[in-house]
Design a protein around this motif. Structure first.
Motif, PDB file in Angstrom:
ATOM      1  N   ASP A  71      -8.761   0.618  -2.383  1.00 15.71           N
ATOM      2  CA  ASP A  71      -8.283   0.957  -3.724  1.00 15.71           C
ATOM      3  C   ASP A  71      -8.076  -0.238  -4.645  1.00 15.71           C
ATOM      4  N   TYR A 130       0.837  -1.207   0.000  1.00 18.34           N
ATOM      5  CA  TYR A 130       0.000   0.000   0.000  1.00 18.34           C
ATOM      6  C   TYR A 130       0.867   1.250   0.000  1.00 18.34           C
ATOM      7  N   LEU A 138      -1.307   3.320  -2.353  1.00 15.32           N
ATOM      8  CA  LEU A 138      -2.687   2.839  -2.302  1.00 15.32           C
ATOM      9  C   LEU A 138      -3.294   3.073  -0.915  1.00 15.32           C
TER      10      LEU A 138
END
Ligand SMILES: [Zn+2]
Length: 164
Positions: free
Chosen positions: A52, A43, A48
């Motif tokens: 997402d 992430y 992210l």
């Protein structure tokens, strides 16, 4: 106290931020297939946020039958269309000795696995092979499949060019 106890306690103490009412459908329409390596916080690496993307991980970030199963569900039921592969430097699966790994499991448990370890010699070639496998799958409808190698020292991704 086991690590699992510690994780459950951390959660109860509010270590995680509530995801609220996020839809199950990934907001950015993307799925990531990556190695399970503990050093990669995907992430953070990819910018992210929860909600997402789908992140599908296994040893080596290999495209297995189960990876294809997850991607087919990701695409057909939950609307993702782009797939990013993330392999990385200093991967434990690089140069993994197939027989030695199976021997080790058998010696510890008495049972010899029927699955392939799927180690690889060249990380770029493994990324290219994985991209080709995804592009060739008859069950997927990706608009874009691309592959990268994450450098565990610099934290940077390098894209691997794949023809076709
Ligand atoms: Zn790895």
């Amino acid at each position: 106290m086991s690590e699992i106890d510690r994780m459950l306690a951390a959660n109860a103490q509010g270590a995680s931020q509530s995801p609220g009412e996020l839809p199950a459908r990934p907001a950015r329409g993307v799925a990531v297939v990556a190695c399970m390596d503990a050093r990669m916080d995907l992430y953070r690496i990819l910018g992210l946020a929860p909600g997402d993307a789908h992140v599908i991980r296994n040893a080596g970030g290999v495209v297995t039958e189960d990876t294809l199963r997850s991607l087919a569900i990701s695409q057909h039921l939950l609307g993702t269309r782009e797939v990013l592969l993330v392999h990385h430097t200093r991967c434990g699966m690089q140069d993994a000795d197939e027989t030695a790994v199976l021997d080790q499991v058998e010696q510890a448990t008495g049972a010899r696995p029927e699955w392939a370890v799927q180690g690889f010699a060249d990380v770029d070639e493994d990324v290219r092979e994985s991209v080709r496998r995804l592009r060739a799958s008859p069950y997927l409808v990706a608009t874009e499949v691309r592959g990268t190698v994450y450098d565990v020292h610099t934290g940077l991704l390098r894209e691997v060019a794949v023809e076709g």
